[in-house]
Design an enzyme around this catalytic site. Structure first.
Site, PDB file in Angstrom:
ATOM      1  N   CYS A   5      26.395 -16.028  32.272  1.00 51.89           N
ATOM      2  CA  CYS A   5      27.464 -15.997  31.285  1.00 51.89           C
ATOM      3  C   CYS A   5      27.342 -17.108  30.281  1.00 51.89           C
ATOM      4  O   CYS A   5      26.592 -18.052  30.453  1.00 51.89           O
ATOM      5  CB  CYS A   5      28.790 -16.172  31.999  1.00 51.89           C
ATOM      6  SG  CYS A   5      28.892 -15.210  33.474  1.00 51.89           S
ATOM      7  N   ARG A  45      24.826 -14.596  25.337  1.00 52.14           N
ATOM      8  CA  ARG A  45      24.547 -14.862  26.755  1.00 52.14           C
ATOM      9  C   ARG A  45      25.091 -13.773  27.670  1.00 52.14           C
ATOM     10  O   ARG A  45      24.775 -13.737  28.852  1.00 52.14           O
ATOM     11  CB  ARG A  45      25.171 -16.196  27.150  1.00 52.14           C
ATOM     12  CG  ARG A  45      24.349 -17.376  26.708  1.00 52.14           C
ATOM     13  CD  ARG A  45      24.998 -18.647  27.181  1.00 52.14           C
ATOM     14  NE  ARG A  45      24.075 -19.747  27.092  1.00 52.14           N
ATOM     15  CZ  ARG A  45      23.326 -20.186  28.099  1.00 52.14           C
ATOM     16  NH1 ARG A  45      23.397 -19.615  29.286  1.00 52.14           N
ATOM     17  NH2 ARG A  45      22.507 -21.193  27.944  1.00 52.14           N
ATOM     18  N   TRP A  93      27.991 -11.511  31.611  1.00 53.78           N
ATOM     19  CA  TRP A  93      26.965 -10.501  31.872  1.00 53.78           C
ATOM     20  C   TRP A  93      27.045 -10.244  33.371  1.00 53.78           C
ATOM     21  O   TRP A  93      26.681 -11.098  34.171  1.00 53.78           O
ATOM     22  CB  TRP A  93      25.580 -11.028  31.488  1.00 53.78           C
ATOM     23  CG  TRP A  93      24.492  -9.991  31.569  1.00 53.78           C
ATOM     24  CD1 TRP A  93      24.052  -9.167  30.572  1.00 53.78           C
ATOM     25  CD2 TRP A  93      23.687  -9.672  32.709  1.00 53.78           C
ATOM     26  NE1 TRP A  93      23.048  -8.363  31.020  1.00 53.78           N
ATOM     27  CE2 TRP A  93      22.798  -8.646  32.325  1.00 53.78           C
ATOM     28  CE3 TRP A  93      23.633 -10.133  34.034  1.00 53.78           C
ATOM     29  CZ2 TRP A  93      21.861  -8.084  33.190  1.00 53.78           C
ATOM     30  CZ3 TRP A  93      22.696  -9.564  34.901  1.00 53.78           C
ATOM     31  CH2 TRP A  93      21.824  -8.562  34.479  1.00 53.78           C
ATOM     32  N   ASN A 120      29.863 -19.344  36.201  1.00 55.00           N
ATOM     33  CA  ASN A 120      28.575 -18.788  35.805  1.00 55.00           C
ATOM     34  C   ASN A 120      27.637 -18.980  36.985  1.00 55.00           C
ATOM     35  O   ASN A 120      27.496 -20.095  37.474  1.00 55.00           O
ATOM     36  CB  ASN A 120      28.058 -19.541  34.571  1.00 55.00           C
ATOM     37  CG  ASN A 120      26.675 -19.088  34.145  1.00 55.00           C
ATOM     38  OD1 ASN A 120      26.199 -18.029  34.575  1.00 55.00           O
ATOM     39  ND2 ASN A 120      26.025 -19.869  33.305  1.00 55.00           N
ATOM     40  N   GLY A 121      27.015 -17.917  37.465  1.00 55.07           N
ATOM     41  CA  GLY A 121      26.094 -18.047  38.596  1.00 55.07           C
ATOM     42  C   GLY A 121      26.465 -17.081  39.710  1.00 55.07           C
ATOM     43  O   GLY A 121      27.147 -16.085  39.477  1.00 55.07           O
ATOM     44  N   GLU A 503       3.692  -7.401  24.267  1.00 52.91           N
ATOM     45  CA  GLU A 503       4.889  -7.946  23.618  1.00 52.91           C
ATOM     46  C   GLU A 503       5.466  -6.920  22.631  1.00 52.91           C
ATOM     47  O   GLU A 503       6.690  -6.745  22.547  1.00 52.91           O
ATOM     48  CB  GLU A 503       4.535  -9.262  22.916  1.00 52.91           C
ATOM     49  CG  GLU A 503       5.608  -9.853  22.023  1.00 52.91           C
ATOM     50  CD  GLU A 503       6.911 -10.224  22.730  1.00 52.91           C
ATOM     51  OE1 GLU A 503       6.997 -10.110  23.962  1.00 52.91           O
ATOM     52  OE2 GLU A 503       7.869 -10.599  22.020  1.00 52.91           O
ATOM     53  N   LYS A 507       9.292  -5.439  22.941  1.00 51.01           N
ATOM     54  CA  LYS A 507      10.283  -5.493  21.854  1.00 51.01           C
ATOM     55  C   LYS A 507      10.895  -4.103  21.643  1.00 51.01           C
ATOM     56  O   LYS A 507      12.104  -3.962  21.485  1.00 51.01           O
ATOM     57  CB  LYS A 507       9.648  -5.954  20.530  1.00 51.01           C
ATOM     58  CG  LYS A 507       9.290  -7.400  20.437  1.00 51.01           C
ATOM     59  CD  LYS A 507      10.466  -8.344  20.271  1.00 51.01           C
ATOM     60  CE  LYS A 507      10.981  -8.850  21.582  1.00 51.01           C
ATOM     61  NZ  LYS A 507      10.277  -9.912  22.258  1.00 51.01           N
ATOM     62  N   GLU A 510      13.243  -3.079  24.570  1.00 53.61           N
ATOM     63  CA  GLU A 510      14.508  -3.787  24.764  1.00 53.61           C
ATOM     64  C   GLU A 510      15.497  -3.588  23.641  1.00 53.61           C
ATOM     65  O   GLU A 510      16.696  -3.585  23.895  1.00 53.61           O
ATOM     66  CB  GLU A 510      14.295  -5.272  25.103  1.00 53.61           C
ATOM     67  CG  GLU A 510      13.736  -6.154  24.029  1.00 53.61           C
ATOM     68  CD  GLU A 510      13.665  -7.624  24.502  1.00 53.61           C
ATOM     69  OE1 GLU A 510      12.859  -8.353  23.940  1.00 53.61           O
ATOM     70  OE2 GLU A 510      14.407  -8.029  25.403  1.00 53.61           O
ATOM     71  N   HIS A 526      -9.575   4.535  32.100  1.00 51.96           N
ATOM     72  CA  HIS A 526      -9.354   4.492  33.548  1.00 51.96           C
ATOM     73  C   HIS A 526      -8.024   5.129  33.927  1.00 51.96           C
ATOM     74  O   HIS A 526      -7.538   4.929  35.029  1.00 51.96           O
ATOM     75  CB  HIS A 526      -9.439   3.039  34.029  1.00 51.96           C
ATOM     76  CG  HIS A 526     -10.749   2.408  33.695  1.00 51.96           C
ATOM     77  ND1 HIS A 526     -11.896   2.653  34.407  1.00 51.96           N
ATOM     78  CD2 HIS A 526     -11.108   1.590  32.674  1.00 51.96           C
ATOM     79  CE1 HIS A 526     -12.907   1.991  33.859  1.00 51.96           C
ATOM     80  NE2 HIS A 526     -12.446   1.341  32.800  1.00 51.96           N
ATOM     81  N   LYS A 629      20.808 -13.100  27.016  1.00 51.56           N
ATOM     82  CA  LYS A 629      19.778 -13.986  26.479  1.00 51.56           C
ATOM     83  C   LYS A 629      19.147 -14.876  27.553  1.00 51.56           C
ATOM     84  O   LYS A 629      17.942 -15.039  27.599  1.00 51.56           O
ATOM     85  CB  LYS A 629      20.394 -14.850  25.371  1.00 51.56           C
ATOM     86  CG  LYS A 629      19.415 -15.781  24.684  1.00 51.56           C
ATOM     87  CD  LYS A 629      18.399 -15.008  23.869  1.00 51.56           C
ATOM     88  CE  LYS A 629      17.419 -15.916  23.144  1.00 51.56           C
ATOM     89  NZ  LYS A 629      16.237 -15.153  22.689  1.00 51.56           N
TER      90      LYS A 629
HETATM   91  O1  M6R Z   1      14.531 -18.265  28.047  1.00 54.68           O
HETATM   92  P1  M6R Z   1      13.207 -17.771  28.557  1.00 54.68           P
HETATM   93  O2  M6R Z   1      12.124 -17.934  27.553  1.00 54.68           O
HETATM   94  O3  M6R Z   1      12.839 -18.377  29.886  1.00 54.68           O
HETATM   95  O4  M6R Z   1      13.399 -16.220  28.793  1.00 54.68           O
HETATM   96  C1  M6R Z   1      12.382 -15.449  29.350  1.00 54.68           C
HETATM   97  C2  M6R Z   1      12.645 -13.976  29.181  1.00 54.68           C
HETATM   98  O5  M6R Z   1      13.841 -13.625  29.812  1.00 54.68           O
HETATM   99  C3  M6R Z   1      12.721 -13.576  27.702  1.00 54.68           C
HETATM  100  O6  M6R Z   1      11.545 -13.881  27.026  1.00 54.68           O
HETATM  101  C4  M6R Z   1      12.999 -12.065  27.579  1.00 54.68           C
HETATM  102  O7  M6R Z   1      11.911 -11.334  28.054  1.00 54.68           O
HETATM  103  C5  M6R Z   1      13.333 -11.697  26.136  1.00 54.68           C
HETATM  104  N1  M6R Z   1      14.491 -10.861  26.109  1.00 54.68           N
HETATM  105  C6  M6R Z   1      12.233 -10.976  25.445  1.00 54.68           C
HETATM  106  O8  M6R Z   1      12.558 -10.621  24.150  1.00 54.68           O
END
Ligand code: M6R
Length: 634
Positions: A5, A45, A93, A120-121, A503, A507, A510, A526, A629
């Site tokens: 959170c 977050r 979250w 949070n946690g 990557e 993107k 997500e 393969h 995030k």
């Molecule tokens: O804060 P961090 O860089 O440790 O986060 C790692 C991943 O959770 C983060 O890169 C995630 O994959 C992103 N949403 C990708 O866009």
């Protein structure tokens, strides 16, 4: 049922900001304003629900709503919170349990309406604690683990009459990860927080103080912050900040200046944070390079406080990270192995400790994390240090937990990244990895100073080249708009183009919710080539024709192979590479660069593509569904 959170707290003099509307039903009191503004900044977050509690008169008032923060805003308009001296706010979250109004934080503790708490946690032992409380007659209003802490705190307060002492007495019984913040109507001048394994920072104001899960919570009001360590309890009043350990010993926390300005966390006229952050990439790379060379052009990494003799002796590097950061690590592996000749592995942080990796004092573990709070990565770092390895963290967030717990840190200076999908942090992470690799190569004598200097010059030229890619974005944006109804996209690359492909796929998954996969192009035959059908969209990241071996021609062959089976090929190639034209529906050219640095350019069109496609689909690119995030639970 704990959560990941955003949390924020404020305490000030009751009169602060209240003079304009002094009646108890007024909106716009300072406490409510600050906490609400903090929640807006922290919404990235978590955005399953949001809530605020303030100390108003003899009671604590709570407003909370499921859904995005606009729902809470409507609730606050319909039923305003009173003038208050202190407030706490939470944006959730949900890890388990429905994101309902009842499960939204803050939670009340006890029955007198005087105490509220946010969390949070995850409180791992919440089930037996809840059973005990229920056996004692406590009625629960939610399904959360967090409410257990609220009731325990209320009971402890009834005995001690002091929120700090009460907090200290309950944390010993809680297992797992938590940041807890609480207010009590009988102590309206304070907010008390406790921190174990979840983030919490203090913001220092004048006649008012703040708490936040990160500095974005209070960046509008102050840039002076205090770092809190593990297992610490903080009590803020308008004029004081006191920190003690869970055991009750007094602590002097480290103060630091936050150099992000408030504007850095605004959209600045862009339609989304993601688009803004994509456009900030030239600066993110340039700022990450800044101040890391001597006037004579030699690389210096003053922040790498690890004995040079030890760095000379390392015989293995393991990069640990998650998601996009792990792809940055995969790019790093090619560069570090090539420049330093040190065997380098890249491991997803959540897999790392469970395979019982072989680590010793000659292993350098490099963690990469934008937030510095990713629990999986933090746990990997802790495990590595326990096993005697040295840990360097590459991190974008000052004062965060992973750098605090590492032996050394190289900060990426990308500025705050708000969009859930990482873009500028990725480029900054790759840049920092290059710096680390070059530094090790210089230190260990794998490269002469002039060789390192030449690569640094190539790196210095990258920001302007990224700008060129951004200036030419319209072509890729048009491709994205035309593909609005696409169901599946594949991404192919080889060598450093392989992590770029993964990557690109991440993107798209997500933020556009489109099935996407990144493959090593050589792996196609393969198996994955069976996926290719008429019209299947395939992005191919083509290496420089001036690069090593026959890589370029092999990738060009791969384009032909998928095209022959009906694929629609979208090719990213170096400017001037005419050889791909015959096999591509579209060629997106990026400026020339040395092969190892090419990911800093090749990934940019893929970011733009996803952002534009998601926007065309009418999706919220900054806050994609199901995501948050910072992943602060394992
Ligand atoms: O804060 P961090 O860089 O440790 O986060 C790692 C991943 O959770 C983060 O890169 C995630 O994959 C992103 N949403 C990708 O866009």
């Amino acid at each position: 049922m704990g959560d990941m959170c955003g949390i924020v707290a404020y305490v000030g003099k009751p009169a602060n900001g209240a003079s304009a509307k002094p009646d108890a039903s007024a909106q716009g009191t300072r406490a409510v304003e600050v906490v609400y503004a903090g929640l807006e900044r922290l919404e990235y977050r978590g955005y399953d629900s949001a809530g605020i509690a303030v100390v108003g008169g003899d009671a604590v008032e709570v407003r909370k709503k499921s859904g995005k923060i606009v729902n809470l805003k409507a609730e606050l308009t319909a039923d305003p919170l009173p003038v208050a001296s202190a407030g706490i706010g939470h944006t959730r979250w949900a890890t388990h349990g429905a994101p309902t109004d009842a499960n939204a934080h803050p939670h009340r503790g006890g029955t007198d309406g005087k105490l509220a708490l946010i969390h949070n946690g995850i409180i791992e032992n919440y089930a037996p604690l809840r059973a005990q409380l229920e056996a004692g007659g406590v009625e629960f209003a939610s399904q959360t683990d967090s409410e257990v802490a609220a009731h325990l705190l209320a009971k402890a307060y009834a005995k001690t009459g002091d929120l700090t002492t009460a907090m200290q007495s309950i944390v010993a019984n809680l297992e797992g990860a938590f940041t807890l913040l609480a207010v009590h109507a009988d102590q309206p001048d304070r907010v008390v927080g406790a921190r174990r394994n979840s983030p919490l920072v203090v913001g220092l104001g004048e006649g008012e103080n703040y708490l936040g899960s990160d500095v974005a919570a209070f960046i509008d009001y102050t840039r002076e912050a205090l770092e809190l360590g593990q297992d610490e309890i903080v009590t803020i009043t308008p004029d004081s900040v006191e920190v003690i350990t869970f055991a009750g010993e007094s602590v002097t926390p480290r103060q630091y200046h936050v150099d992000w300005d408030a504007a850095a966390a605004q959209k600045d006229g862009y339609p989304s944070f993601m688009e803004k952050e994509i456009h900030e990439q030239p600066k993110a790379v340039a700022d990450t390079l800044l101040g890391r060379t001597t006037p004579s052009g030699e690389l210096k990494l003053d922040e790498l406080h690890i004995d040079p003799a030890l760095l000379r002796s390392i015989d293995k590097i393991i990069v640990v990270a998650c998601g996009t950061a792990a792809y940055a690590g995969q790019v790093a592996r090619y560069a570090i192995e090539h420049w330093c000749r040190i065997p380098t592995e890249v491991e997803l942080a959540h897999e790392f400790r469970y395979r019982d990796p072989v680590l010793n004092s000659k292993t350098l573990v490099v963690s990469i994390s934008q937030s510095g709070e990713t629990m999986d990565t933090l746990m990997a770092v802790r495990h590595a240090r326990e096993q005697g390895a040295k840990c360097v963290s590459i991190c974008n967030t000052r004062g965060s937990t992973i750098p605090r717990e590492s032996d050394a840190v190289i900060y990426t200076n990308a500025g705050p990244e708000i969009a859930v999908a990482s873009t500028k942090a990725f480029l900054a992470q790759i840049t920092a990895c290059y710096l680390l690799g070059l530094f090790l190569a210089q230190l260990r004598g794998n490269k002469y100073a002039d060789e390192v200097g030449r690569i640094l010059e190539d790196l210095q030229a990258i920001p302007a080249k990224i700008q060129t890619v951004l200036d030419n974005a319209e072509q890729v944006k048009q491709i994205a708009r035309d593909m609005e109804s696409t169901q599946s996209v594949l991404f192919l690359g080889r060598h450093v183009g392989y992590p770029v492909a993964m990557e690109g796929a991440l993107k798209l998954k997500e933020i556009a919710y489109i099935h996407a996969e990144g493959f090593a192009a050589g792996e196609l035959k393969h198996g994955p080539i069976a996926l290719i059908d008429e019209g299947q969209a395939v992005f191919v990241i083509v290496p420089s024709p001036h690069g090593r071996d026959s890589l370029h021609s092999k990738v060009v062959s791969n384009i032909q192979e998928v095209r022959a089976r009906g694929a629609r090929t979208l090719v990213i190639a170096e400017e001037g590479d005419e050889s791909v034209k015959a096999y591509a529906e579209e060629v997106i050219y990026v400026p020339k660069s040395p092969s190892l640095l090419a990911p800093l350019l090749g990934v940019v069109p893929l970011q733009i593509f996803s952002c534009e496609l998601a926007t065309a689909k009418g999706l919220d690119v900054d806050q994609p569904r199901n995501l948050a995030k910072s992943v602060t639970v394992e």
